[in-house]
Design a protein around this motif. Structure first.
Motif, PDB file in Angstrom:
ATOM      1  N   LYS A   1       0.871  -1.166   0.000  1.00 25.28           N
ATOM      2  CA  LYS A   1       0.000   0.000   0.000  1.00 25.28           C
ATOM      3  C   LYS A   1       0.911   1.220   0.000  1.00 25.28           C
ATOM      4  CE  LYS A   1      -4.235  -1.791   1.750  1.00 25.28           C
ATOM      5  NZ  LYS A   1      -5.412  -1.477   2.539  1.00 25.28           N
ATOM      6  N   GLU A   2       0.648   2.122  -0.899  1.00 21.33           N
ATOM      7  CA  GLU A   2       1.542   3.258  -1.111  1.00 21.33           C
ATOM      8  C   GLU A   2       1.432   4.325  -0.037  1.00 21.33           C
ATOM      9  OE1 GLU A   2       3.983   3.523  -3.323  1.00 21.33           O
ATOM     10  OE2 GLU A   2       3.516   1.572  -4.197  1.00 21.33           O
ATOM     11  N   ASP A   3       0.302   4.410   0.640  1.00 20.45           N
ATOM     12  CA  ASP A   3       0.122   5.446   1.665  1.00 20.45           C
ATOM     13  C   ASP A   3       0.749   4.970   2.971  1.00 20.45           C
ATOM     14  OD1 ASP A   3      -0.706   7.318   3.548  1.00 20.45           O
ATOM     15  OD2 ASP A   3      -2.758   7.433   2.784  1.00 20.45           O
ATOM     16  N   TRP A   4       2.024   5.318   3.176  1.00 22.45           N
ATOM     17  CA  TRP A   4       2.742   4.869   4.360  1.00 22.45           C
ATOM     18  C   TRP A   4       2.154   5.449   5.628  1.00 22.45           C
ATOM     19  CZ3 TRP A   4       8.610   3.756   4.208  1.00 22.45           C
ATOM     20  CH2 TRP A   4       8.871   2.815   3.229  1.00 22.45           C
ATOM     21  N   TYR A   5       1.581   6.609   5.555  1.00 19.80           N
ATOM     22  CA  TYR A   5       0.963   7.211   6.734  1.00 19.80           C
ATOM     23  C   TYR A   5      -0.233   6.361   7.169  1.00 19.80           C
ATOM     24  CZ  TYR A   5       3.931  11.064   5.407  1.00 19.80           C
ATOM     25  OH  TYR A   5       5.018  11.816   5.070  1.00 19.80           O
ATOM     26  N   GLN A   6      -1.059   5.971   6.190  1.00 21.36           N
ATOM     27  CA  GLN A   6      -2.211   5.136   6.523  1.00 21.36           C
ATOM     28  C   GLN A   6      -1.755   3.771   7.021  1.00 21.36           C
ATOM     29  OE1 GLN A   6      -5.439   6.337   6.530  1.00 21.36           O
ATOM     30  NE2 GLN A   6      -5.721   4.481   7.735  1.00 21.36           N
ATOM     31  N   CYS A   7      -0.689   3.233   6.441  1.00 21.14           N
ATOM     32  CA  CYS A   7      -0.147   1.950   6.924  1.00 21.14           C
ATOM     33  C   CYS A   7       0.267   2.078   8.388  1.00 21.14           C
ATOM     34  CB  CYS A   7       1.045   1.508   6.085  1.00 21.14           C
ATOM     35  SG  CYS A   7       0.614   0.899   4.458  1.00 21.14           S
TER      36      CYS A   7
ATOM     37  N   ASP B   1      -2.926   2.266  10.467  1.00 19.66           N
ATOM     38  CA  ASP B   1      -3.573   0.956  10.524  1.00 19.66           C
ATOM     39  C   ASP B   1      -2.806  -0.003  11.422  1.00 19.66           C
ATOM     40  OD1 ASP B   1      -5.509   1.853   8.760  1.00 19.66           O
ATOM     41  OD2 ASP B   1      -4.661   0.830   7.010  1.00 19.66           O
TER      42      ASP B   1
ATOM     43  N   ARG C   1      -7.796  10.286  10.961  1.00 18.70           N
ATOM     44  CA  ARG C   1      -6.698  11.123  10.463  1.00 18.70           C
ATOM     45  C   ARG C   1      -6.720  12.529  11.072  1.00 18.70           C
ATOM     46  NH1 ARG C   1      -4.281   8.455   5.581  1.00 18.70           N
ATOM     47  NH2 ARG C   1      -3.275  10.425   5.080  1.00 18.70           N
TER      48      ARG C   1
ATOM     49  N   ILE D   1       1.456  16.075   7.763  1.00 15.96           N
ATOM     50  CA  ILE D   1       2.414  15.253   7.028  1.00 15.96           C
ATOM     51  C   ILE D   1       3.583  16.103   6.549  1.00 15.96           C
ATOM     52  CG2 ILE D   1       2.735  13.940   4.882  1.00 15.96           C
ATOM     53  CD1 ILE D   1      -0.111  12.798   5.371  1.00 15.96           C
ATOM     54  N   GLU D   2       3.275  17.242   5.998  1.00 13.19           N
ATOM     55  CA  GLU D   2       4.357  18.109   5.534  1.00 13.19           C
ATOM     56  C   GLU D   2       4.720  19.087   6.626  1.00 13.19           C
ATOM     57  OE1 GLU D   2       4.264  19.776   1.687  1.00 13.19           O
ATOM     58  OE2 GLU D   2       3.254  18.053   0.809  1.00 13.19           O
TER      59      GLU D   2
END
Length: 180
Positions: free
Chosen positions: A90-96, A99, A167, A175-176
């Motif tokens: 999964k590309e969204d590391w923040y969501q990973c 989760d 979130r 994030i930024e």
């Protein structure tokens, strides 16, 4: 040829680091290596592709994929004409991150809270029982207080996890990073 060797060596350094770090979080090093392989892959991979690349047994590979799927770190994808299951990260590391910690923390909180709630109920029975000695009653009351304080901590942790799942945490830690 030397460039390809350098590329593979640098990738392996990262894959090994990911495997070591995932081990800290209770994920097997083999699942960490699998995740690293998928990270660098330009396309989704089958279990056979991953097995061939990593030299892992089919059982180990299957368990690693299942573990990463359960933690929402990889996903099964569909590719037209392909009969075998394909996997990618999964590309969204923040969501990973959200989760992973939500799943792990909720499990721990549920287990601990349940044990503490049962203990509080039993301790309260001791306190309420007229046959309980004063010394035991006093210890039981102190234990109830400690457990209730810990339950407040778990309630706070649940709110923190809620902020990950919604979130909302990103309102406080974007994030930024703000550029000054």
């Amino acid at each position: 040829m030397k460039d390809n060797e350098t590329l593979n060596k640098t990738r392996n350094v990262v894959i090994d680091a990911i495997a070591q770090n995932m081990n800290l979080y209770g994920i097997t090093p083999s699942a960490g290596r699998l995740y690293g392989l998928l990270f660098f892959s330009d396309k989704p991979l089958t279990l056979d592709d991953m097995k061939e690349e990593l030299g892992m047994s089919k059982t180990s590979m299957s368990n690693s994929v299942r573990s990463l799927l359960d933690l929402n770190m990889v996903e099964k994808v569909w590719v037209k004409g392909e009969r075998k299951d394909l996997y990618t990260i999964k590309e969204d590391w923040y969501q990973c991150f959200f989760d992973f910690f939500s799943i792990k923390w909720r499990t721990a909180i549920t287990t601990n809270s349940s044990a503490m709630e049962k203990s509080i109920a039993h301790l309260q029975e001791l306190v309420d029982d007229p046959d309980t000695s004063d010394e035991i009653r006093e210890h039981a009351q102190k234990d109830i207080k400690k457990l209730e304080e810990r339950m407040e901590y778990y309630e706070w942790q649940n709110r923190l996890i809620d902020s990950f799942e919604t979130r909302e945490i990103l309102n406080f830690i974007p994030i930024e990073k703000d550029k000054e």
